[in-house]
Enzyme design. Structure first.
Site, PDB file in Angstrom:
ATOM      1  N   HIS A 139     -48.659 -14.294 -68.930  1.00 48.97           N
ATOM      2  CA  HIS A 139     -49.277 -14.620 -67.635  1.00 48.97           C
ATOM      3  C   HIS A 139     -48.489 -15.732 -66.971  1.00 48.97           C
ATOM      4  CE1 HIS A 139     -51.057 -18.360 -69.320  1.00 48.97           C
ATOM      5  NE2 HIS A 139     -51.091 -17.649 -70.430  1.00 48.97           N
ATOM      6  N   ASP A 160     -57.764 -20.388 -77.414  1.00 47.56           N
ATOM      7  CA  ASP A 160     -57.346 -20.024 -76.068  1.00 47.56           C
ATOM      8  C   ASP A 160     -57.715 -18.559 -75.847  1.00 47.56           C
ATOM      9  OD1 ASP A 160     -56.415 -22.539 -75.701  1.00 47.56           O
ATOM     10  OD2 ASP A 160     -54.284 -22.059 -75.929  1.00 47.56           O
ATOM     11  N   MET A 208     -49.583 -13.485 -77.706  1.00 48.41           N
ATOM     12  CA  MET A 208     -50.135 -14.119 -76.506  1.00 48.41           C
ATOM     13  C   MET A 208     -50.007 -13.133 -75.337  1.00 48.41           C
ATOM     14  SD  MET A 208     -48.878 -17.517 -74.568  1.00 48.41           S
ATOM     15  CE  MET A 208     -49.936 -18.792 -75.156  1.00 48.41           C
ATOM     16  N   GLU A 241     -53.075 -32.550 -74.982  1.00 49.00           N
ATOM     17  CA  GLU A 241     -54.401 -32.742 -75.625  1.00 49.00           C
ATOM     18  C   GLU A 241     -54.387 -32.269 -77.077  1.00 49.00           C
ATOM     19  OE1 GLU A 241     -53.706 -30.161 -73.821  1.00 49.00           O
ATOM     20  OE2 GLU A 241     -54.448 -28.550 -75.090  1.00 49.00           O
ATOM     21  N   ASP A 242     -53.637 -31.196 -77.364  1.00 45.91           N
ATOM     22  CA  ASP A 242     -53.579 -30.709 -78.755  1.00 45.91           C
ATOM     23  C   ASP A 242     -52.813 -31.691 -79.646  1.00 45.91           C
ATOM     24  OD1 ASP A 242     -51.316 -30.088 -77.314  1.00 45.91           O
ATOM     25  OD2 ASP A 242     -51.117 -28.040 -78.054  1.00 45.91           O
ATOM     26  N   TRP A 265     -51.975 -29.330 -67.831  1.00 39.89           N
ATOM     27  CA  TRP A 265     -51.439 -28.688 -69.038  1.00 39.89           C
ATOM     28  C   TRP A 265     -50.754 -29.683 -69.978  1.00 39.89           C
ATOM     29  CZ3 TRP A 265     -46.753 -28.311 -71.411  1.00 39.89           C
ATOM     30  CH2 TRP A 265     -46.657 -27.343 -72.437  1.00 39.89           C
ATOM     31  N   ARG A 313     -48.326 -19.340 -64.750  1.00 41.00           N
ATOM     32  CA  ARG A 313     -49.113 -20.572 -64.869  1.00 41.00           C
ATOM     33  C   ARG A 313     -50.302 -20.556 -63.911  1.00 41.00           C
ATOM     34  NH1 ARG A 313     -48.394 -24.859 -67.628  1.00 41.00           N
ATOM     35  NH2 ARG A 313     -46.172 -24.702 -68.006  1.00 41.00           N
ATOM     36  N   ASP A 328     -56.087 -16.235 -74.420  1.00 44.41           N
ATOM     37  CA  ASP A 328     -54.970 -15.277 -74.391  1.00 44.41           C
ATOM     38  C   ASP A 328     -54.310 -15.091 -75.760  1.00 44.41           C
ATOM     39  OD1 ASP A 328     -53.867 -17.773 -74.561  1.00 44.41           O
ATOM     40  OD2 ASP A 328     -52.780 -17.678 -72.670  1.00 44.41           O
TER      41      ASP A 328
END
Ligand code: BGC
Length: 338
Positions: free
Chosen positions: A282, A187, A279, A252-253, A249, A284, A189
Site C-alpha cells: 500500500h 498491524d 504484508m 513507537e515500536d 509513522w 503511505r 496489513d
C-alpha cells in the site's frame, strides 16, 4: 491282540500334531477377533468400480470441554499460502466464519483454551486490508484453539495517526469486555504464513512478525519489535503500557522495545520459517508522515516511560460496534498539541 509300542507312539504323535494345530487356529482366531485394526484395509474398488463397504473406524474419544486444550494444538497445518490478488467479499468471510460470535469472539468447543487473547488492531481507512486480515486470521486463530476477541481501534477525526496510543486504548477497552490475559498487537496489513506461529503470550514478550516479505524474510535489525507482538497483561502493565506521544509513522515500536529491556525482560521469537509473514502492499497513508522527533524520543525512554503510558492515557470513545467478525471502537485520541 496287544498293540506294538511303535504303533502306539505313532498314534500319540498324530494326536499331538492335531492338538497343536487346533490350539494354533484357536489362538489365531482370538487374536484377529480382538484386534480388528489388523484386518482393516482401505476400501478397494469392487469390479464395478464401487467402494466396498467400509469397516467401522474407531471413533475418537470425545473431548471434554473442561479439559485444557493440548499444546501445541493438533489442528495446526503448518505453512499457508497467502496472497492478495483475489478480492474478498465480507459477506463470504462472514459466512465462512459463522461459528464466530458477534464482536469477533470465539471460544473452542472441545477443550478449555489455555489463554484468553484480545487481538488489537490500530486502524484508519484500511477496510480492504481488514477484509484480508479477517479472511486469513479467523480460521488460523480457531485452529490455534484460542479463546479470542478481535478489537479494531479506529482513530476518528483527521489528526495525525497515533499507533501506540490506539493500542493502549485497545488494551483498556478489551478488558472492559472480558478478562483477557494476553494481548496481541497487530498491524492490519500483516498476515502470518504459518499457523504454528501461535498468537498467544509467552514467559517473555513475544515478537511474532520476525520474517516479513517486506524485509526479505529477516529482521531489519535485532531490536526490531514492530508489526505483530504479544504481551501478557502483567508484561504490558510492568512497562506502563505503550507511549502516547508518538504522532505519525515510526519510533513507537522502538520505544516499546526499550521499555521491555529497561524492565529486564527479553524478547522471545519464533524461528524464521514459522515466523514468516506477508504484508499487503500500500502507499503511505495520509496524516501518517514519518515522525521527525522519533530519534530524540527513543533516546529518552528511560526518563519518559514512567510518566507517559497507561497512567497518562486519555481518550474519548465515539462509537462501539459489535460487528459479526470484530468489535470496532472509534475513538478520539486528541492531537499532538493536546
Ligand atoms: C522505525 C520503526 C520501524 C522500523 C522498520 C525504524 O526506523 O523507527 O518504527 O518499525 O524502522 O520500518
Amino acid at each position: 491282540m496287544k498293540e506294538l509300542p511303535g504303533a502306539w507312539l505313532q498314534k500319540a504323535c498324530r494326536l499331538l500334531v492335531v492338538f497343536c494345530a487346533l490350539h494354533l487356529s484357536a489362538v489365531l482366531f482370538y487374536y484377529l477377533a480382538g484386534n480388528p485394526r489388523s484386518l482393516q484395509r482401505s476400501p478397494e474398488p469392487s469390479p464395478r468400480g464401487l467402494a466396498l463397504p467400509r469397516r467401522e473406524t474407531p471413533t475418537p474419544r470425545p473431548h471434554n470441554s473442561s479439559e485444557p486444550c493440548p499444546d501445541p494444538s493438533p489442528l495446526l497445518v503448518g505453512p499457508l499460502r497467502v496472497e492478495f490478488s483475489r478480492t474478498v467479499e465480507m459477506k463470504k468471510v462472514e459466512e465462512e466464519n459463522s461459528n464466530v460470535r458477534p464482536g469477533g469472539r470465539y471460544t473452542p468447543k472441545d477443550c478449555a483454551a489455555l489463554q484468553k487473547v484480545a487481538i488489537i488492531i490500530p486502524f484508519r481507512n484500511r477496510d480492504e486490508h481488514l477484509k484480508y486480515w479477517l479472511y486469513y486470521l479467523h480460521p488460523i486463530l480457531q485452529r490455534q484453539q484460542l479463546d479470542y476477541g478481535i478489537y479494531v481501534i479506529n482513530q476518528g477525526g483527521e489528526e495525525t495517526f497515533n499507533r501506540a496510543k490506539l493500542l493502549n486504548v485497545g488494551f483498556k477497552e478489551a478488558l472492559k469486555e472480558y478478562d483477557y490475559n494476553c494481548f496481541v498487537f497487530s498491524d492490519v496489513d500483516l498476515i502470518p504464513m504459518d499457523d504454528r506461529n501461535t498468537y498467544k503470550c509467552y514467559d517473555q514478550p513475544r515478537h511474532l512478525s520476525v520474517s516479513m516479505d517486506k524485509f526479505g524474510f529477516r529482521l531489519p535489525y535485532n531490536q526490531y519489535f514492530g508489526g505483530v507482538s504479544a504481551l501478557s497483561k502483567e508484561q504490558f502493565e510492568k512497562i506502563n503500557g505503550f507511549p502516547n506521544n508518538y504522532w505519525g509513522w515510526g519510533g513507537e515500536d522502538d520505544d516499546i522495545y526499550n521499555r521491555l529491556i529497561l524492565k529486564s525482560m527479553r524478547i522471545s521469537r519464533p524461528d524464521a520459517t514459522i515466523g514468516k509473514c506477508r504484508m499487503i502492499h500500500h502507499s503511505r497513508d495520509n496524516k501518517n508522515e514519518p515522525n521527525p522527533q522519533r530519534f530524540n524520543q527513543i533516546a529518552h525512554t528511560r526518563e519518559t516511560m514512567s510518566l507517559d503510558g497507561l497512567n497518562s492515557l486519555s481518550y474519548t470513545v465515539l462509537k462501539t460496534e459489535h460487528l459479526p467478525l470484530y468489535t470496532k471502537i472509534t475513538v478520539d485520541v486528541g492531537s499532538p498539541k493536546s
